[in-house]
Design a protein around this motif. Sequence first.
Motif, PDB file in Angstrom:
ATOM      1  N   GLU A  47     -60.858  24.104  70.599  1.00  0.00           N
ATOM      2  CA  GLU A  47     -60.044  23.608  71.727  1.00  0.00           C
ATOM      3  C   GLU A  47     -59.695  25.229  72.311  1.00  0.00           C
ATOM      4  O   GLU A  47     -59.632  26.213  71.501  1.00  0.00           O
ATOM      5  CB  GLU A  47     -58.534  23.191  71.057  1.00  0.00           C
ATOM      6  N   PRO A  48     -59.391  25.135  73.622  1.00  0.00           N
ATOM      7  CA  PRO A  48     -59.186  26.337  74.312  1.00  0.00           C
ATOM      8  C   PRO A  48     -57.906  26.958  73.816  1.00  0.00           C
ATOM      9  O   PRO A  48     -56.943  26.393  73.538  1.00  0.00           O
ATOM     10  CB  PRO A  48     -59.237  25.725  75.729  1.00  0.00           C
ATOM     11  N   GLN A  52     -57.433  30.999  77.654  1.00  0.00           N
ATOM     12  CA  GLN A  52     -58.470  30.244  78.177  1.00  0.00           C
ATOM     13  C   GLN A  52     -57.841  29.214  79.178  1.00  0.00           C
ATOM     14  O   GLN A  52     -58.311  28.931  80.286  1.00  0.00           O
ATOM     15  CB  GLN A  52     -59.388  29.517  77.360  1.00  0.00           C
ATOM     16  N   THR A  53     -56.656  28.463  78.776  1.00  0.00           N
ATOM     17  CA  THR A  53     -56.237  27.584  79.523  1.00  0.00           C
ATOM     18  C   THR A  53     -55.439  28.211  80.628  1.00  0.00           C
ATOM     19  O   THR A  53     -55.602  27.551  81.791  1.00  0.00           O
ATOM     20  CB  THR A  53     -54.878  26.738  78.584  1.00  0.00           C
ATOM     21  N   LEU A  55     -56.358  30.547  82.406  1.00  0.00           N
ATOM     22  CA  LEU A  55     -57.531  31.026  83.304  1.00  0.00           C
ATOM     23  C   LEU A  55     -58.088  29.879  84.212  1.00  0.00           C
ATOM     24  O   LEU A  55     -58.451  29.848  85.283  1.00  0.00           O
ATOM     25  CB  LEU A  55     -58.926  31.822  82.569  1.00  0.00           C
ATOM     26  N   THR A  56     -58.304  28.795  83.312  1.00  0.00           N
ATOM     27  CA  THR A  56     -58.570  27.521  84.116  1.00  0.00           C
ATOM     28  C   THR A  56     -57.628  27.054  85.064  1.00  0.00           C
ATOM     29  O   THR A  56     -57.948  26.591  85.975  1.00  0.00           O
ATOM     30  CB  THR A  56     -58.722  26.157  83.052  1.00  0.00           C
ATOM     31  N   GLN A  57     -56.292  27.307  84.726  1.00  0.00           N
ATOM     32  CA  GLN A  57     -55.442  26.737  85.787  1.00  0.00           C
ATOM     33  C   GLN A  57     -55.381  27.693  86.897  1.00  0.00           C
ATOM     34  O   GLN A  57     -55.283  27.210  87.964  1.00  0.00           O
ATOM     35  CB  GLN A  57     -53.940  26.776  84.845  1.00  0.00           C
ATOM     36  N   ILE A  59     -58.152  29.088  88.137  1.00  0.00           N
ATOM     37  CA  ILE A  59     -59.125  28.775  88.894  1.00  0.00           C
ATOM     38  C   ILE A  59     -58.966  27.515  89.796  1.00  0.00           C
ATOM     39  O   ILE A  59     -59.398  27.605  91.011  1.00  0.00           O
ATOM     40  CB  ILE A  59     -60.455  28.630  87.921  1.00  0.00           C
ATOM     41  N   THR A  60     -58.301  26.703  89.208  1.00  0.00           N
ATOM     42  CA  THR A  60     -58.079  25.243  89.994  1.00  0.00           C
ATOM     43  C   THR A  60     -57.081  25.501  90.883  1.00  0.00           C
ATOM     44  O   THR A  60     -57.339  25.157  92.141  1.00  0.00           O
ATOM     45  CB  THR A  60     -57.165  24.334  88.453  1.00  0.00           C
ATOM     46  N   ASP A  63     -59.099  27.276  93.645  1.00  0.00           N
ATOM     47  CA  ASP A  63     -59.960  26.314  94.363  1.00  0.00           C
ATOM     48  C   ASP A  63     -59.034  25.363  95.318  1.00  0.00           C
ATOM     49  O   ASP A  63     -59.449  25.118  96.447  1.00  0.00           O
ATOM     50  CB  ASP A  63     -60.716  25.553  93.361  1.00  0.00           C
TER      51      ASP A  63
END
Length: 260
Positions: A47-48, A52-53, A55-57, A59-60, A63
């Motif tokens: 699981e991230p 990591q979580t 960073l994903t947020q 990036i989202t 975008d």
Amino acid sequence: MAFTRATGKHRRPSRTKRTSTKTVGVAALATTGVIGTLAAPALAAEEPSAEQTGLTQAITIRDSVAEQLDAQAAAQEQAAVEAEALKKAAQEAARKRAAEQAKEKAEKEREAKERAAREAERKLLSSYKAPISGSYVSTGYQSGGSLWSSGSHTGIDFHAASGTAVHAVGAGSVVEAGWEGSYGNQVIIKMNDGTYTQYAHLSSISVSVGQKVTPGQQIALSGATGNVTGAHLHFEARTSAEYGSDIDPLAYLRSHGVNV
């Protein structure tokens, strides 16, 4: 001589024993299924992580912001295109209005010029002039004497040397132009008001029968042709083209604004 190691509770287990014990323990765990339980944390490790979580947020969000900016730029570009189209449409409408206004102005000016020309022509055609410029009456109307076959003068005589320009007193059409006995060379004009004017004793004639004339137009030159005692212009006003229908020429001219 062989030695045997003593055993006791305080003696450390040998390596062979420890290994055997661990092996037995693993086997026991495998038999009881405990190893499956221990494997669960290993799967959970996939699981991230919190890092990591985040960073994903990020990036989202990045975008999403980019999409919003693209949409805003597209909307601004569309608005600019529409504004340019509206500007061109407004310019074209203004050009058409200006062209229509210029056309209307030109049409009004043309109509005004035509009205002015018609009015000027009407005034000209309704105006009257003296038959001899700067002259005077040397013999009056109905003067008596043996010089006239009827016993009296049927017109008036204007003082004029031979070759003086003779003018039509008003607008009309020539009905006679040529020799006429005691009148010599003569011109008779039917005026626009229905009356007739006669010009006699001419030395030359410059109009012909059927020709239209305007007030003040030269029609002949004065002379001494016919029954005369000297050069002059004989002028008559008549109700018809025939001899004997004469009316007072001075009164006739003055009624049309000619002072002689």
